[in-house]
Design a protein around this motif. Structure first.
Motif, PDB file in Angstrom:
ATOM      1  N   MET A 167      28.471  40.597  33.114  1.00 33.63           N
ATOM      2  CA  MET A 167      30.229  40.735  33.291  1.00 33.63           C
ATOM      3  C   MET A 167      30.768  39.645  32.586  1.00 33.63           C
ATOM      4  N   ASP A 168      31.690  40.065  32.063  1.00 31.47           N
ATOM      5  CA  ASP A 168      32.773  39.238  31.173  1.00 31.47           C
ATOM      6  C   ASP A 168      34.195  39.041  31.458  1.00 31.47           C
ATOM      7  N   ASN A 169      34.683  40.051  32.537  1.00 31.90           N
ATOM      8  CA  ASN A 169      35.736  40.319  32.964  1.00 31.90           C
ATOM      9  C   ASN A 169      35.965  39.957  34.301  1.00 31.90           C
ATOM     10  N   ASN A 170      37.209  40.539  35.049  1.00 34.60           N
ATOM     11  CA  ASN A 170      37.411  40.421  36.269  1.00 34.60           C
ATOM     12  C   ASN A 170      36.991  41.451  37.246  1.00 34.60           C
ATOM     13  N   ARG A 171      36.589  42.633  36.603  1.00 37.27           N
ATOM     14  CA  ARG A 171      36.193  43.944  37.279  1.00 37.27           C
ATOM     15  C   ARG A 171      34.995  44.803  36.535  1.00 37.27           C
ATOM     16  N   THR A 172      34.044  45.054  37.121  1.00 38.53           N
ATOM     17  CA  THR A 172      33.064  45.952  36.390  1.00 38.53           C
ATOM     18  C   THR A 172      33.010  47.348  37.480  1.00 38.53           C
ATOM     19  N   ASN A 173      32.727  48.334  37.078  1.00 39.48           N
ATOM     20  CA  ASN A 173      32.251  49.509  37.764  1.00 39.48           C
ATOM     21  C   ASN A 173      31.181  50.106  37.127  1.00 39.48           C
ATOM     22  N   LEU A 174      30.104  50.433  38.006  1.00 35.85           N
ATOM     23  CA  LEU A 174      29.093  51.016  37.566  1.00 35.85           C
ATOM     24  C   LEU A 174      28.410  52.235  38.403  1.00 35.85           C
ATOM     25  N   GLU A 175      27.329  53.012  38.249  1.00 34.89           N
ATOM     26  CA  GLU A 175      26.693  53.976  38.991  1.00 34.89           C
ATOM     27  C   GLU A 175      25.347  53.512  39.175  1.00 34.89           C
ATOM     28  N   LEU A 176      24.904  53.886  40.345  1.00 34.29           N
ATOM     29  CA  LEU A 176      23.509  53.608  40.605  1.00 34.29           C
ATOM     30  C   LEU A 176      22.938  54.967  41.292  1.00 34.29           C
ATOM     31  N   PRO A 177      21.491  55.419  40.717  1.00 37.31           N
ATOM     32  CA  PRO A 177      20.985  56.606  41.457  1.00 37.31           C
ATOM     33  C   PRO A 177      20.610  56.493  42.873  1.00 37.31           C
TER      34      PRO A 177
ATOM     35  N   SER B 151      38.706  30.765  35.381  1.00 38.98           N
ATOM     36  CA  SER B 151      39.059  32.102  36.409  1.00 38.98           C
ATOM     37  C   SER B 151      38.011  33.306  35.853  1.00 38.98           C
ATOM     38  N   THR B 152      37.520  33.180  34.906  1.00 42.80           N
ATOM     39  CA  THR B 152      36.405  34.274  34.617  1.00 42.80           C
ATOM     40  C   THR B 152      35.242  33.501  33.414  1.00 42.80           C
ATOM     41  N   TRP B 153      34.221  33.814  34.068  1.00 41.92           N
ATOM     42  CA  TRP B 153      32.870  33.477  33.379  1.00 41.92           C
ATOM     43  C   TRP B 153      32.158  34.714  32.612  1.00 41.92           C
ATOM     44  N   THR B 154      31.308  34.332  31.742  1.00 41.97           N
ATOM     45  CA  THR B 154      30.368  35.623  31.170  1.00 41.97           C
ATOM     46  C   THR B 154      29.217  35.393  32.150  1.00 41.97           C
ATOM     47  N   VAL B 155      28.769  36.378  32.970  1.00 46.64           N
ATOM     48  CA  VAL B 155      27.909  35.930  33.932  1.00 46.64           C
ATOM     49  C   VAL B 155      26.836  37.274  33.902  1.00 46.64           C
TER      50      VAL B 155
ATOM     51  N   VAL C 161      29.478  51.327  42.336  1.00 47.85           N
ATOM     52  CA  VAL C 161      29.643  49.909  42.611  1.00 47.85           C
ATOM     53  C   VAL C 161      30.713  49.521  41.930  1.00 47.85           C
ATOM     54  N   SER C 162      31.698  48.706  42.709  1.00 44.84           N
ATOM     55  CA  SER C 162      32.885  47.994  41.955  1.00 44.84           C
ATOM     56  C   SER C 162      32.309  46.453  42.347  1.00 44.84           C
ATOM     57  N   ILE C 163      32.249  45.739  41.332  1.00 43.92           N
ATOM     58  CA  ILE C 163      32.170  44.391  41.456  1.00 43.92           C
ATOM     59  C   ILE C 163      33.517  43.546  40.795  1.00 43.92           C
ATOM     60  N   THR C 164      33.949  42.643  41.331  1.00 46.93           N
ATOM     61  CA  THR C 164      35.216  41.781  41.078  1.00 46.93           C
ATOM     62  C   THR C 164      34.727  40.449  40.812  1.00 46.93           C
ATOM     63  N   GLN C 165      35.228  39.654  40.074  1.00 47.01           N
ATOM     64  CA  GLN C 165      34.779  38.319  39.668  1.00 47.01           C
ATOM     65  C   GLN C 165      36.473  37.621  39.667  1.00 47.01           C
ATOM     66  N   GLU C 166      36.089  36.401  40.672  1.00 47.35           N
ATOM     67  CA  GLU C 166      36.997  35.322  40.472  1.00 47.35           C
ATOM     68  C   GLU C 166      36.497  34.168  40.522  1.00 47.35           C
ATOM     69  N   SER C 167      37.368  33.171  40.592  1.00 48.54           N
ATOM     70  CA  SER C 167      36.967  31.562  40.879  1.00 48.54           C
ATOM     71  C   SER C 167      36.676  31.318  42.391  1.00 48.54           C
ATOM     72  N   PHE C 168      35.670  30.829  42.669  1.00 44.75           N
ATOM     73  CA  PHE C 168      35.547  30.507  44.177  1.00 44.75           C
ATOM     74  C   PHE C 168      36.609  29.491  44.330  1.00 44.75           C
ATOM     75  N   PRO C 169      37.261  29.642  45.580  1.00 46.25           N
ATOM     76  CA  PRO C 169      38.518  28.705  45.852  1.00 46.25           C
ATOM     77  C   PRO C 169      37.797  27.364  45.830  1.00 46.25           C
ATOM     78  N   ASN C 170      38.819  26.467  45.168  1.00 48.53           N
ATOM     79  CA  ASN C 170      38.293  24.965  44.681  1.00 48.53           C
ATOM     80  C   ASN C 170      39.356  24.323  44.594  1.00 48.53           C
ATOM     81  N   GLN C 171      38.968  23.063  44.351  1.00 43.31           N
ATOM     82  CA  GLN C 171      40.175  21.887  44.018  1.00 43.31           C
ATOM     83  C   GLN C 171      39.901  21.394  42.668  1.00 43.31           C
ATOM     84  N   ASN C 172      39.249  22.255  41.469  1.00 41.38           N
ATOM     85  CA  ASN C 172      39.213  21.603  40.269  1.00 41.38           C
ATOM     86  C   ASN C 172      40.462  21.534  39.635  1.00 41.38           C
TER      87      ASN C 172
END
Length: 747
Positions: free
Chosen positions: A622-632, A600-604, A584-595
């Motif tokens: 998750m506290d960075n822009n990409r996380t990789n992990l394995e699941l059985p 850009s990054t949260w601790t989620v 599993v690869s998970i990327t984090q970014e800010s949802f497109p917005n008008q803020n």
């Protein structure tokens, strides 16, 4: 030794807080020291005197009287916890301990006369005692100071308004006021607001939509069902409007006790924070009423109400110790039976909060005042209910139910909202108004959870999902503000506007944290929080620390990243099967917005559902822009299986397909189905998925007709707000003067 060093030395002595804790409920709590974190600043770690705040030195006779005698907590480890806060506008050199207040309205209910005797401690020689006062005229020659050690001598003080008109210096003729303990006497005249039928004319409302005279002491017209009206007076102190009633120390950092008395018409029924202890008829047809001393509390929670009220009486039996407490609903004449549902719901809510917190309220009675307004000034009041400690105020037209009618959703939620405040806001109080979410987000969170638990016919977790997405839409606009916002850009009225963030987004942050640490740890952590900071001030870091004491999981970074930033995290999941593993690869970014200032990054905290029937769970932060992990195993992956966490989930095309193939495994989880569909709708709106993908997702999920109807209704409400419709919340906070920005510390 400096003043600061002397104060800190004073406060490092052991201290015993005096309040009741349900011994059975809290016996297993881990008691730890700690405070707000960060570097101690002057006034923040002991600026309050030992006799005027919430701690008592060595449990001696200087302990504050917090109402009724209470048992000390069974843990001594919390004794050294700092519950104080640093004042923002008033000096920290003079601290009040107890306030004896008297006032009398005139017969026309246009003005009033007041006086007060305040026990104070001057911590070092000062040029003047500074009090907050607005539209109050001090009586000439009637402001004096007496040393408690020699009270026979009255020292004359001269009230002198400062350049900032809401603050008055009380000066000697010459020289300084020496360090010591004193009795300060003041007398004044004030104005009763709404003394005219219309206070905010249309032209003023155009300039200031939140124009209001429901501040300080104000008049309402109690109306019977037949339309017969009689005048009454009530008070409103939040945020700093108590200074229109009496001069004093109205910042949340100052907590002290109050003894309130008043002379009012003889045919009135009266109510205040404490129980009424005496009633004396006067020769002129008035009556003198006096009330028991309150617990230690901030000035903005003081309350008085008087008028020709009817009263619905009942009682509440504590589930902690079996003690019975009288309950009363004060209503307009002829409407006491209209409070029947509200009374029953009050008892249910109080039973829930007693069991949840393990802490009884420190009162001999509990009242709610419901006043309608024949002058029809409610559109100008700026609030619908107020959590005055021991005496809640509501506008009757919104909360009372005519016999035979069905209670409205608002009448359900506003009652439990204000009752929740009796612990979250009153027992523990924010340190300054940029942290008002510590009051309002908790009240909103509990109001939703109690309604779901006891009145699911009014509100469900599916409704909560829809509310979350309403918040998300607001959080993507250029008008979005952080839950914990800086206040220097805010005007004096409506300073938390748009209030959806302080109330609703904050509640979803709390739900996200609970989903991460678990309901049991959340309850235990909040019990620690209330126990450690009872009769004191709280900050975000004090909250996070309390929650961390209840679990081995870190909360601070998660909480701060969600309350201190605007916008919404967008997590994109790509799950690929290789052999007997899923990568599993998970990327984090800010949802497109008008803020204006997008994050850009949260601790989620992220929970993944996977495996056979999607029954397995994997939780990580998750506290960075990409996380990789394995699941059985070779499995589909779902992010956020409760549907309640504050982020939007997207998937690669293959991962969407695998997930939808498992949809039958969560077909009964309507809130989750709704959240997946709403996430997809958000993604369609910014071009992250195609219309064909969205149609496929919506078709597979096959939302029930009732949920589709709620979705359409939610979208219509959001569109109406975009078009300028008014947001409706229990109260929109305002501030007299200009809010002061403080240093952006981790508090």
């Amino acid at each position: 030794m400096s003043l600061q060093e002397a104060i800190m030395k004073k406060f490092l002595k052991p201290a015993v807080p005096y309040f009741a804790i349900g011994a059975v409920t809290l016996a297993a709590l881990v008691a730890c020291g700690g405070g707000g974190g960060g570097t101690p600043s002057f006034g923040g770690t002991g600026a309050a005197p030992d006799t005027g705040n919430v701690v008592a030195q060595n449990g001696n006779a200087d302990a504050p009287d917090d109402g009724n005698p209470q048992a000390a907590p069974d843990s001594a480890a919390s004794n050294n916890i700092d519950r104080s806060a640093q004042p923002m506008e008033l000096p920290d050199t003079v601290w009040p301990k107890n306030y004896k207040l008297w006032f009398r309205p005139d017969a026309a209910l246009k003005t009033f006369t007041g006086r007060g005797d305040v026990e104070i401690e001057v911590l070092k020689p000062v040029d003047a005692i500074v009090v907050a006062a607005h539209d109050l005229k001090f009586a000439n020659g009637r402001t004096t100071l007496r040393k408690l050690s020699s009270p026979g001598e009255a020292i004359a003080l001269i009230p002198t308004p400062q350049t900032r008109g809401d603050f008055v210096q009380l000066r000697l003729n010459d020289g300084q006021i020496a360090k010591g303990k004193y009795l300060l006497h003041m007398e004044w005249d004030g104005k009763i607001q709404f003394s005219d039928a219309e206070y905010c004319p249309p032209a003023e409302m155009i300039k200031n939509p939140l124009c209001s005279a429901a501040t300080g002491v104000f008049k309402v017209g109690l109306s019977t069902p037949e339309g017969v009206s009689s005048d009454a007076i009530v008070t409103q102190g939040e945020t700093n409007f108590a200074r229109q009633w009496f001069p004093g120390w109205d910042e949340p950092a100052f907590r002290h006790t109050f003894e309130i008395s008043a002379e009012v018409p003889g045919d009135w029924k009266t109510v205040s924070n404490g129980a009424q202890k005496s009633q004396t008829r006067l020769p002129d047809g008035y009556q003198l009423v006096s009330f028991e001393k309150t617990p230690s509390m901030p000035m903005y929670l003081t309350f008085f109400g008087g008028g020709k009220f009817d009263i619905l009486e009942d009682s509440f039996k504590s589930p902690l110790d079996g003690k019975t407490m009288p309950l009363r609903w004060f209503t307009p004449p002829g409407r006491s039976t209209w409070a029947t549902f509200a009374m029953e719901w009050t008892k249910v809510a109080m039973d829930y909060y007693y069991k949840y917190t393990g802490i009884p309220l420190p009162f001999d009675k509990f009242d709610t005042v419901a006043a309608n307004d024949s002058y029809d000034n409610k559109p100008n009041t700026g609030f619908g209910g107020m959590e005055n400690w021991g005496s809640i105020f509501e506008f009757a037209d919104s909360v009372l139910t005519k016999p035979g009618d069905t209670p409205t959703l608002y009448s359900v939620t506003v009652v439990t909202h204000e009752v929740a405040h009796q612990w979250f806001g009153d027992l523990v109080t924010l340190d300054w108004w940029d942290n008002v979410w510590l009051n309002e987000s908790f009240a909103r969170w509990f109001e939703r959870r109690t309604t779901i638990k006891f009145h699911p016919e009014y509100y469900s977790f599916s409704d909560y999902v829809l509310d979350k997405h309403s918040v998300i839409v607001a959080d993507l606009k250029n008008t979005a503000v952080p839950v914990q916002r800086n206040l220097n850009d805010a005007g004096s009225f409506g300073f938390i506007s748009p209030s959806i963030f302080v109330y609703n987004k904050g509640s979803h942050v709390l739900e996200t944290i609970q989903n991460y640490i678990g309901e049991e740890a959340m309850q235990k952590g909040l019990q620690i929080y209330l126990k450690d900071y009872a009769y004191g001030n709280v900050t975000p870091s004090r909250l996070w620390s309390s929650l961390e004491k209840a679990t081995d999981k870190k909360v601070s970074a998660i909480g701060d990243s969600l309350i201190r930033q605007t916008g919404v995290p967008l997590l994109t999941v790509d799950a690929q099967c290789a052999g007997d593993r899923t990568y599993v690869s998970i990327t984090q970014e800010s949802f497109p917005n008008q803020n204006q200032y997008p994050a850009s990054t949260w601790t989620v905290p992220v929970t993944l559902a996977y495996g056979d029937a999607m029954a397995q769970r994997k939780t990580f932060v998750m506290d960075n822009n990409r996380t990789n992990l394995e699941l059985p195993g070779c499995t589909a992956v779902l992010a956020g299986p409760t549907g309640q966490d504050y982020y939007v989930s997207n998937y690669s095309a293959a991962s969407w397909s695998a997930l939808l193939a498992q949809a039958q495994n969560f077909a009964d989880n309507k809130p989750l189905l709704l959240n997946i569909e709403r996430d997809a709708f958000r993604l369609l709106g910014v071009g992250r998925i195609t219309q064909a993908q969205y149609d496929q997702i919506k078709g597979v999920l096959n939302l029930p007709t009732a949920l589709l109807a709620k979705t359409q209704e939610s979208q219509q409400k959001m569109a109406a707000v975009d078009a300028g419709a008014k947001e409706e919340y229990p109260h929109a906070l305002r501030f007299q003067g200009s809010l002061k920005l403080r240093e952006n510390l981790q508090r």
